[in-house]
Design a protein around this motif. Sequence first.
Motif, PDB file in Angstrom:
ATOM      1  N   PRO A 361       0.810  -1.236   0.000  1.00 13.51           N
ATOM      2  CA  PRO A 361       0.000   0.000   0.000  1.00 13.51           C
ATOM      3  C   PRO A 361       0.838   1.278   0.000  1.00 13.51           C
ATOM      4  N   ILE A 362       1.838   1.318  -0.849  1.00 14.11           N
ATOM      5  CA  ILE A 362       2.716   2.485  -0.957  1.00 14.11           C
ATOM      6  C   ILE A 362       2.569   3.051  -2.365  1.00 14.11           C
ATOM      7  N   ILE A 363       2.172   4.310  -2.477  1.00 14.76           N
ATOM      8  CA  ILE A 363       2.056   4.987  -3.765  1.00 14.76           C
ATOM      9  C   ILE A 363       3.205   5.984  -3.899  1.00 14.76           C
ATOM     10  N   VAL A 364       3.952   5.867  -4.991  1.00 16.91           N
ATOM     11  CA  VAL A 364       5.077   6.762  -5.266  1.00 16.91           C
ATOM     12  C   VAL A 364       4.693   7.661  -6.438  1.00 16.91           C
ATOM     13  N   THR A 365       4.753   8.957  -6.231  1.00 21.73           N
ATOM     14  CA  THR A 365       4.354   9.913  -7.263  1.00 21.73           C
ATOM     15  C   THR A 365       5.542  10.770  -7.684  1.00 21.73           C
ATOM     16  N   ASP A 366       5.491  11.216  -8.927  1.00 25.02           N
ATOM     17  CA  ASP A 366       6.541  12.098  -9.444  1.00 25.02           C
ATOM     18  C   ASP A 366       6.044  12.716 -10.743  1.00 25.02           C
ATOM     19  N   LEU A 379       2.517  13.488 -15.029  1.00 26.69           N
ATOM     20  CA  LEU A 379       2.494  13.045 -13.636  1.00 26.69           C
ATOM     21  C   LEU A 379       2.202  11.549 -13.602  1.00 26.69           C
ATOM     22  N   THR A 380       2.876  10.827 -12.714  1.00 23.84           N
ATOM     23  CA  THR A 380       2.694   9.383 -12.619  1.00 23.84           C
ATOM     24  C   THR A 380       2.498   8.971 -11.170  1.00 23.84           C
ATOM     25  N   ALA A 381       1.758   7.879 -10.992  1.00 25.13           N
ATOM     26  CA  ALA A 381       1.596   7.242  -9.682  1.00 25.13           C
ATOM     27  C   ALA A 381       1.879   5.763  -9.863  1.00 25.13           C
ATOM     28  N   ASN A 382       2.737   5.200  -9.019  1.00 20.06           N
ATOM     29  CA  ASN A 382       3.178   3.818  -9.181  1.00 20.06           C
ATOM     30  C   ASN A 382       3.232   3.113  -7.836  1.00 20.06           C
ATOM     31  N   ALA A 383       3.166   1.789  -7.892  1.00 16.43           N
ATOM     32  CA  ALA A 383       3.298   0.947  -6.701  1.00 16.43           C
ATOM     33  C   ALA A 383       4.270  -0.180  -7.024  1.00 16.43           C
ATOM     34  N   GLN A 384       4.410  -1.139  -6.080  1.00 16.83           N
ATOM     35  CA  GLN A 384       5.258  -2.304  -6.303  1.00 16.83           C
ATOM     36  C   GLN A 384       4.438  -3.569  -6.133  1.00 16.83           C
ATOM     37  N   ASN A 385       4.649  -4.541  -7.042  1.00 19.24           N
ATOM     38  CA  ASN A 385       3.957  -5.812  -6.910  1.00 19.24           C
ATOM     39  C   ASN A 385       4.721  -6.735  -5.961  1.00 19.24           C
ATOM     40  N   PHE A 391       4.551  -1.284 -10.641  1.00 21.69           N
ATOM     41  CA  PHE A 391       3.161  -1.496 -11.028  1.00 21.69           C
ATOM     42  C   PHE A 391       2.536  -0.126 -11.278  1.00 21.69           C
ATOM     43  N   PRO A 392       2.412   0.309 -12.554  1.00 15.49           N
ATOM     44  CA  PRO A 392       1.848   1.637 -12.836  1.00 15.49           C
ATOM     45  C   PRO A 392       0.382   1.727 -12.422  1.00 15.49           C
ATOM     46  N   LEU A 393       0.028   2.810 -11.759  1.00 14.58           N
ATOM     47  CA  LEU A 393      -1.342   3.014 -11.298  1.00 14.58           C
ATOM     48  C   LEU A 393      -2.094   4.025 -12.155  1.00 14.58           C
ATOM     49  N   ALA A 394      -1.505   5.182 -12.400  1.00  9.95           N
ATOM     50  CA  ALA A 394      -2.224   6.241 -13.123  1.00  9.95           C
ATOM     51  C   ALA A 394      -1.238   7.187 -13.768  1.00  9.95           C
ATOM     52  N   PHE A 395      -1.716   7.855 -14.839  1.00 12.08           N
ATOM     53  CA  PHE A 395      -0.939   8.868 -15.550  1.00 12.08           C
ATOM     54  C   PHE A 395      -1.806  10.107 -15.725  1.00 12.08           C
ATOM     55  N   ALA A 396      -1.162  11.259 -15.770  1.00 13.34           N
ATOM     56  CA  ALA A 396      -1.870  12.510 -16.036  1.00 13.34           C
ATOM     57  C   ALA A 396      -0.951  13.434 -16.810  1.00 13.34           C
TER      58      ALA A 396
END
Length: 743
Positions: A361-366, A379-385, A391-396
Amino acid sequence: MDPMTIILFYNGTWVDKTTYNDYEVAGILIPIKCSYNVLAQEIYETLSIDRNKYGITVKFQIKEGIPPITIKDDNGRKFYHQIRKKNDDETRYPLMVNTFESSASPECLASNNYLEIGETSMQCTEQLPTRTEYAQLVADYAYDHAQQALQTSSEINQVITNPQIDRIHVGQVFSNKQTLKNAISLYSIRQNQPFKVKRSSTLDYKIVCVDENCKWSFLASKHGKTEMFKVRKIKYDHTCSLDITSGNHPQATSNLVGHVIKNKFVNPKRNYTPNEIVDDIADDYSVSISYQKAWRAREKAMVDARRCPQESYGEIPSILYMMQISNPGTITDLVTDEDGKFKYLYFAIGASIKGWQHCTPIIVTDGTFLTNQYGGTLLTANAQNANRHIFPLAFAIVDSENDNSWNWFMQKIKETYGEREGQCIISDRHESIYKATKSNFPLLMHGVCCYHLLKNLKMKFKKGGDELKHAFDGASKAYTIEEFEKCMQDLDNIDARIRDFLANEAGYEKWTRLYNMNKIYKIMTSNIAESVNATLKLVRELPGATLLECLHSLVQRWYWENKNRALKTDTTLANIPEKALKKQREMGLKYKVETANLLVYKVHDYTSSYIVNLENKTCTCQKFDYDEMPCSHAMAVLAKRNFSCYKYCSYYYTKEAFMSTYEDSILPLGEATSWNIPEDVKNITVHPPKYKRPAGRPKKDRYKGAMDTKTKVKCGKCNQKGHNRRSCKNEAILNPLKRRKLL
């Protein structure tokens, strides 16, 4: 990833349906995973075939006596690759290449695309790939580029130390520059090919043929921060260029030159520079053009190959609609201003939304800036499997990293993924990210990337060196108070102000494992987001619509690769956590175990002792507590009691979580010509954003920070480092070294 070697038979004749005679032989190197267009382009360039006048047929035989198979498209190229995988002997499966004259279509002639320069004709080139095909091509290259970066350690294990090698090709790594020079010298002797050095420095080494008319060249440069040198580029053809008898031909306009060279940009990995355009036009057509004209032609050719940046924004609503139709559960959003100009874009694919529940449950944004014609920020939001992969979550896509854009992105993240127990958001110390996180996730922990915080320390206190780095890293990763205080004391010895800054301005709970309120599973930096940004370096140049399709293709490729890894996993944990657990098991062999009570044990060696509580899953070393995986002391206890170690591991490390993350599939969008778009979506008007291009050369790379290697300036007056000619106060030397222009 080594390239595939292919033998070419060309200029031969088919005696019958099964026999190819009187041919010449050549060789090419292509990426293992490439399209048919890339293969054809390499054949055209290697055999010096004018693709404006001639087409090619490419065939190969599975077995002698059997009629050949023709490679006409990507399916044929993939079939050939599968055959080669079973037998990698390139002499067994050569490609037979024949040329035929190609004629321009009536439509081409009617549109004045068939023009003459002197006695040389420039005809319409073959049809360019569609936007979807080009986006997939860029995605494939970006993925392969990322895979090569991940394989750096294995590549270093194949470093060449003996200059006595049979073949030199792109991608080879030599232990040092001298080994490289010896190897290329020996190779030139064997090939009877003398050369001269064009540029030689501590960073790169470029040589060319002694014949000024020969196009052969070789370039190698420094490999990372090591002493090793890597072969970057080799031009294999040895034909000399023609004399340029005609000057700046009036009909050789930038539009015409751009039309001629546009197929050069089909291959996304090729950096076709204006200087190369000038040389190629001179070689192919005996016409001299200026650098400025070559630059304008290059810009126009890129628009033809990658689609018009202005028109691409109008295609975004259709692409977002197809994302939702192709992959149910996908969430998208498009924001425009009152004039219909593009402002914000967001998407999160349905399979990623569902798989997030099985990731840590860790979201890394940059964020990273875009380098296309209209700029912007991705902008990106990613996690780890479970296998510790991204593990890409979202893009903007937004205008810039400001309060409004980050607040909008965090709001969309919350609407899409909600909140989970133990959830944490990690980013750099950007003020807008901090405000947006506190506004949308007031109850969640906002962690600070340790790498960026260390850069802030170096810039604020003007300190550097390994002592600061080792002390700070030790404090951030410490498991116990004793370890933490020891490292903080080292920081006090460097500068007494550092402790106050880290405690009050940064906050211990944001950057240390010891004081963090959440378990962060060894995610101490925003490295996973930075890795995604590095992968997208080439993608950031694409126009809006092509960029969007390319991002979708990349996520689909990552998802498919990791799903295959999950299906192949045959251990209780995912592969990487399984290796970490094995290491702890081996380290636990040196400890002796004494029973305190039923579930509490004393573990000791010759120097220290620890208390392990299996019921609470704790150890006094606290690695068991924070990592949620048995430490070496706990492994010693479990081995003594013959208990299974896997039930003491977090669910987020297991094969079950790994497979559940990739339970669904991400489907492709398909070709745009086959889309069935409703009229209300087609009627959405999106114009390019308001953007004023800044003066100067467009920036491709980020600004270097405090931890990046800086190049020392060398004075052209006194030849000393550390200052330039303007600020020089020394006496001028008689013969200062002239600065050589980098090619």
